[in-house]
Design a protein around this motif. Structure first.
Motif, PDB file in Angstrom:
ATOM      1  N   TYR A  45       0.861  -1.195   0.000  1.00  0.00           N
ATOM      2  CA  TYR A  45       0.000   0.000   0.000  1.00  0.00           C
ATOM      3  C   TYR A  45       0.890   1.235   0.000  1.00  0.00           C
ATOM      4  O   TYR A  45       2.057   1.170   0.410  1.00  0.00           O
ATOM      5  CB  TYR A  45      -0.947  -0.006   1.208  1.00  0.00           C
ATOM      6  CG  TYR A  45      -0.254   0.055   2.545  1.00  0.00           C
ATOM      7  CD1 TYR A  45      -0.015   1.275   3.178  1.00  0.00           C
ATOM      8  CD2 TYR A  45       0.188  -1.106   3.183  1.00  0.00           C
ATOM      9  CE1 TYR A  45       0.637   1.329   4.406  1.00  0.00           C
ATOM     10  CE2 TYR A  45       0.839  -1.054   4.410  1.00  0.00           C
ATOM     11  CZ  TYR A  45       1.059   0.165   5.016  1.00  0.00           C
ATOM     12  OH  TYR A  45       1.711   0.223   6.222  1.00  0.00           O
ATOM     13  N   VAL A  59       0.784   8.470   1.115  1.00  0.00           N
ATOM     14  CA  VAL A  59       1.165   9.707   0.417  1.00  0.00           C
ATOM     15  C   VAL A  59       0.668  10.920   1.203  1.00  0.00           C
ATOM     16  O   VAL A  59      -0.357  10.849   1.895  1.00  0.00           O
ATOM     17  CB  VAL A  59       0.610   9.757  -1.032  1.00  0.00           C
ATOM     18  CG1 VAL A  59       1.156   8.616  -1.873  1.00  0.00           C
ATOM     19  CG2 VAL A  59      -0.899   9.757  -1.050  1.00  0.00           C
ATOM     20  N   GLU A  94      -1.182  14.148   2.395  1.00  0.00           N
ATOM     21  CA  GLU A  94      -2.568  14.566   2.143  1.00  0.00           C
ATOM     22  C   GLU A  94      -2.615  15.541   0.963  1.00  0.00           C
ATOM     23  O   GLU A  94      -1.765  16.436   0.859  1.00  0.00           O
ATOM     24  CB  GLU A  94      -3.109  15.254   3.395  1.00  0.00           C
ATOM     25  CG  GLU A  94      -4.616  15.262   3.465  1.00  0.00           C
ATOM     26  CD  GLU A  94      -5.068  15.722   4.843  1.00  0.00           C
ATOM     27  OE1 GLU A  94      -5.885  15.022   5.443  1.00  0.00           O
ATOM     28  OE2 GLU A  94      -4.596  16.775   5.313  1.00  0.00           O
ATOM     29  N   ARG A  96      -2.072  14.781  -2.174  1.00  0.00           N
ATOM     30  CA  ARG A  96      -1.232  14.428  -3.335  1.00  0.00           C
ATOM     31  C   ARG A  96      -1.629  13.099  -3.993  1.00  0.00           C
ATOM     32  O   ARG A  96      -0.931  12.604  -4.870  1.00  0.00           O
ATOM     33  CB  ARG A  96       0.248  14.403  -2.935  1.00  0.00           C
ATOM     34  CG  ARG A  96       0.766  15.791  -2.555  1.00  0.00           C
ATOM     35  CD  ARG A  96       2.269  15.792  -2.382  1.00  0.00           C
ATOM     36  NE  ARG A  96       2.993  15.614  -3.633  1.00  0.00           N
ATOM     37  CZ  ARG A  96       4.297  15.375  -3.698  1.00  0.00           C
ATOM     38  NH1 ARG A  96       5.018  15.293  -2.596  1.00  0.00           N
ATOM     39  NH2 ARG A  96       4.901  15.207  -4.867  1.00  0.00           N
ATOM     40  N   SER A  97      -2.776  12.537  -3.575  1.00  0.00           N
ATOM     41  CA  SER A  97      -3.191  11.244  -4.156  1.00  0.00           C
ATOM     42  C   SER A  97      -3.456  11.376  -5.658  1.00  0.00           C
ATOM     43  O   SER A  97      -3.082  10.489  -6.443  1.00  0.00           O
ATOM     44  CB  SER A  97      -4.477  10.731  -3.487  1.00  0.00           C
ATOM     45  OG  SER A  97      -4.254  10.532  -2.133  1.00  0.00           O
ATOM     46  N   ASP A  98      -4.089  12.492  -6.047  1.00  0.00           N
ATOM     47  CA  ASP A  98      -4.414  12.643  -7.474  1.00  0.00           C
ATOM     48  C   ASP A  98      -3.139  12.746  -8.315  1.00  0.00           C
ATOM     49  O   ASP A  98      -3.087  12.261  -9.448  1.00  0.00           O
ATOM     50  CB  ASP A  98      -5.290  13.884  -7.701  1.00  0.00           C
ATOM     51  CG  ASP A  98      -6.695  13.644  -7.164  1.00  0.00           C
ATOM     52  OD1 ASP A  98      -7.029  12.466  -6.903  1.00  0.00           O
ATOM     53  OD2 ASP A  98      -7.441  14.628  -6.969  1.00  0.00           O
ATOM     54  N   LEU A 132      -0.376  11.247  -7.592  1.00  0.00           N
ATOM     55  CA  LEU A 132       0.128   9.874  -7.725  1.00  0.00           C
ATOM     56  C   LEU A 132      -0.642   9.136  -8.823  1.00  0.00           C
ATOM     57  O   LEU A 132      -0.044   8.462  -9.677  1.00  0.00           O
ATOM     58  CB  LEU A 132       0.002   9.111  -6.392  1.00  0.00           C
ATOM     59  CG  LEU A 132       0.418   7.640  -6.461  1.00  0.00           C
ATOM     60  CD1 LEU A 132       1.924   7.496  -6.737  1.00  0.00           C
ATOM     61  CD2 LEU A 132       0.081   6.898  -5.154  1.00  0.00           C
ATOM     62  N   LEU A 190      -6.084   1.045  -8.310  1.00  0.00           N
ATOM     63  CA  LEU A 190      -5.825   1.782  -7.071  1.00  0.00           C
ATOM     64  C   LEU A 190      -7.101   1.815  -6.244  1.00  0.00           C
ATOM     65  O   LEU A 190      -8.203   1.929  -6.788  1.00  0.00           O
ATOM     66  CB  LEU A 190      -5.388   3.210  -7.389  1.00  0.00           C
ATOM     67  CG  LEU A 190      -4.268   3.332  -8.425  1.00  0.00           C
ATOM     68  CD1 LEU A 190      -3.944   4.793  -8.698  1.00  0.00           C
ATOM     69  CD2 LEU A 190      -3.024   2.611  -7.933  1.00  0.00           C
ATOM     70  N   LEU A 212      -8.671   4.151  -3.600  1.00  0.00           N
ATOM     71  CA  LEU A 212      -8.542   5.416  -2.876  1.00  0.00           C
ATOM     72  C   LEU A 212      -9.537   5.418  -1.715  1.00  0.00           C
ATOM     73  O   LEU A 212     -10.559   4.720  -1.758  1.00  0.00           O
ATOM     74  CB  LEU A 212      -8.806   6.596  -3.817  1.00  0.00           C
ATOM     75  CG  LEU A 212      -7.907   6.628  -5.068  1.00  0.00           C
ATOM     76  CD1 LEU A 212      -8.225   7.841  -5.945  1.00  0.00           C
ATOM     77  CD2 LEU A 212      -6.434   6.647  -4.684  1.00  0.00           C
ATOM     78  N   ASN A 213      -9.246   6.169  -0.695  1.00  0.00           N
ATOM     79  CA  ASN A 213     -10.043   6.218   0.552  1.00  0.00           C
ATOM     80  C   ASN A 213     -10.274   4.829   1.147  1.00  0.00           C
ATOM     81  O   ASN A 213     -11.416   4.481   1.484  1.00  0.00           O
ATOM     82  CB  ASN A 213     -11.431   6.870   0.323  1.00  0.00           C
ATOM     83  CG  ASN A 213     -11.337   8.125  -0.494  1.00  0.00           C
ATOM     84  OD1 ASN A 213     -10.409   8.894  -0.320  1.00  0.00           O
ATOM     85  ND2 ASN A 213     -12.290   8.323  -1.391  1.00  0.00           N
ATOM     86  N   VAL A 258      -4.287   3.436  -1.511  1.00  0.00           N
ATOM     87  CA  VAL A 258      -3.541   4.684  -1.320  1.00  0.00           C
ATOM     88  C   VAL A 258      -4.081   5.362  -0.065  1.00  0.00           C
ATOM     89  O   VAL A 258      -5.246   5.742   0.003  1.00  0.00           O
ATOM     90  CB  VAL A 258      -3.687   5.609  -2.555  1.00  0.00           C
ATOM     91  CG1 VAL A 258      -2.885   6.894  -2.353  1.00  0.00           C
ATOM     92  CG2 VAL A 258      -3.212   4.881  -3.817  1.00  0.00           C
ATOM     93  N   SER A 307      -3.733   8.410   2.845  1.00  0.00           N
ATOM     94  CA  SER A 307      -3.174   9.762   3.014  1.00  0.00           C
ATOM     95  C   SER A 307      -2.679   9.944   4.433  1.00  0.00           C
ATOM     96  O   SER A 307      -3.260   9.419   5.374  1.00  0.00           O
ATOM     97  CB  SER A 307      -4.252  10.818   2.764  1.00  0.00           C
ATOM     98  OG  SER A 307      -4.608  10.815   1.419  1.00  0.00           O
TER      99      SER A 307
END
Ligand code: NAD
Length: 490
Positions: free
Chosen positions: A273, A276, A278, A280-282, A284, A353, A355-356, A375, A377
């Motif tokens: 996993y 990253v 907070e 900056r996930s988009d 990545l 991926l 997310l959340n 991913v 945060s």
């Protein structure tokens, strides 16, 4: 003590199908045969060990294309180049390092002696333990079978290998090729599934090296405890990939694609996993889209992209995704060619991926072992460190940071089997570094000198000198000893 008759009455045990006799009896006979041969021949010389390693090297070189074809057959598809790099080349490099350093590793080591025992001499001698058992997994079925075998031979041992039942073509080829290169009483290959594995792990080996899952690792250790067999457990886990706030996401994503898509993520040290900063996930996601697009413009029929090993694991991974989606995760498929991955016969999956992710998702609990990446945060580096420390100790940790203080903080405040800074996977390829896990990710290590040491008895030997001071300590005790004691007990 093994009866000498066992050596002179050898039964071709590995050629007997395992179903024809209870596995315990069959395997026990094979172990007896190897142990008797080992006692009869004594420890092999440096020259003999170099010759054994050379034979193993030739097995790899002469069968490289056969291994590539067999693994591909077993997986449905395995990139030929991945096999040549990660199975053949990596194993050859490991053997080369052993051959180059073996004379030094084998040399007895002089140790310090107290003045009281002078001129006696102390040394550590490295003795073969005897017969080593090796149980291997399916994901790198050649490297993870032959590097432990090479290590056992370098340390002067006999070795019994049980490869995985999930890669039947490769395991059969290993048996055939090793059978041609070595007699059964030096290297023997036993085929079979979990029942044979269980019988194998009950044997009174002198050392047992297991590579596989944490859950089976626990069973191995229990079985080995019955005979007090020392174990090296090379297990798995959830290895974090941490990107520091100031680090280039583009650079990090490049390494992430290597770590997560080589062998389609079916690697014990694949980043499991990502953590990253907070917000900056988009970034990545975008970087991964670009990098995957460059390396794999399409995936479904791309010979460079490996399949999931079998239907069970394919379904397991698909279930991880549906479970994550049901529990509110946002799935982002990185699928540069816009292909439909619904042809189950190919067992291919694109990078997806999550997310959340939330803690109740299976993808956050179990080792993923495939091309799925949650991913997570974090706000501060210490929060990321706390996240890692709240979970079982991982096999690998990847940190992407150019700040030396922050690198040091992560190194000091987290515990993992190994670490790569600003890279993924490549710590495993450093021949002079030990490789192993800690806690739930394993016990002990091998590769290079640490492997040699793990499979050697480090025997302390004290050589007394003809003239020495210990006579002073013998009765009848008198004034001379009194004076000596005054000096010794200051
Ligand atoms: P696994 O534990 O299912 O099987 C590994 C081996 O153990 C196989 O040969 C199998 O036949 C045997 N086995 C199964 N049940 C057994 C039992 N009850 N008693 C004795 N032997 C038994 O693992 P796998 O699915 O082949 O491999 C994937 C796992 O291995 C992952 O968890 C991965 O992280 C781990 N792994 C670790 C490393 C490492 O170097 N640390 C390397 C590769 C894979």
């Amino acid at each position: 003590m093994v009866a000498a008759a066992a050596l002179h009455d050898p039964v071709p045990l590995t050629s007997v199908p395992l179903t024809s006799r209870p596995a315990d009896e069959l395997l026990g006979g094979l172990l007896k045969q190897q142990r008797a041969a080992s006692l009869e021949a004594g420890p092999p010389s440096l020259e003999q060990r170099l010759e054994d390693l050379e034979r193993l090297r030739r097995v790899l070189l002469e069968n490289q294309e056969n291994f590539a074809a067999a693994i591909s057959k077993d997986f449905g598809h395995r990139s030929r180049h991945e096999t040549l790099i990660s199975e053949i080349f990596v194993s050859l490099e490991g053997i080369k390092h052993m051959r180059r350093n073996l004379a030094e590793w084998m040399s007895p080591e002089r140790r310090w002696v107290s003045m009281l025992f002078f001129p006696g001499r102390s040394q550590v001698v490295y003795q073969p333990v005897g017969v080593v058992g090796v149980i291997a997994p399916w994901n790198f079925p050649v490297q993870l079978a032959l590097l432990p075998v090479a290590t056992a031979l370098a340390a002067g041992n006999r070795v019994m290998l049980k490869p995985s039942e999930y890669t039947p073509a490769t395991s059969a080829l290993l048996k055939e090729a090793l059978g041609r290169a070595f007699p059964d009483d030096k290297v023997a290959v036993v085929l079979g599934g979990p029942e044979v594995g269980a019988a194998f792990s009950r044997l009174a080996f002198d050392h047992l090296l297991f590579t596989g899952s944490t859950s089976v690792g626990k069973k191995i250790m229990q079985a080995a405890a019955e005979n007090l067999v020392p174990v090296t457990l090379e297990l798995g886990g959830k290895s974090p990939f941490i990107v520091d706030d100031s680090f280039s996401m583009e650079r990090a994503a490049g390494s992430l694609v290597t770590g997560k898509l080589t062998n389609a993520g079916q690697i014990c040290i694949a980043p499991d996993y990502a953590l990253v900063p907070e917000g900056r996930s988009d970034e990545l996601v975008a970087s991964l889209q670009r990098e995957v697009g460059r390396r794999y413009p399409t995936m479904l029929n791309n010979p460079d992209y490996t399949s999931i090993v079998n239907h069970r694991h394919y379904e397991r991974l698909r279930h991880l995704l549906s479970d994550a989606q049901q529990k509110g995760g946002r799935l982002v498929e990185v699928n540069p060619g816009g292909e439909r991955f619904d042809d189950e016969s190919k067992h291919k999956l694109p990078l997806t991926l999550v997310l959340n992710p939330t803690e109740d998702m299976a993808v956050m609990q179990d080792e993923i072992f495939g091309p799925i990446l949650p991913v997570v945060s974090y706000r501060t580096l210490d929060e990321a460190i706390g996240y890692v420390n709240a979970r079982p100790r991982p096999l690998a940790l990847y940190l992407f940071s150019d700040d030396e203080q922050r690198q040091q903080r992560v190194l000091e405040r987290t515990t993992s089997g190994g670490v790569c800074i600003n890279e993924t996977l490549l710590h495993v390829a450093q021949e002079d570094l030990p490789f192993g896990g800690i806690g739930a990710s394993g016990m002990g290590a091998y590769h290079g000198r640490e492997g040699f040491l793990a499979m050697s008895h480090k025997k302390p030997v004290f050589h007394q000198a003809r003239w020495n001071g210990t006579a002073l300590m013998k009765p009848p005790y008198g004034p001379r000893l009194e004076r000596l004691l005054k000096f010794m007990l200051r």
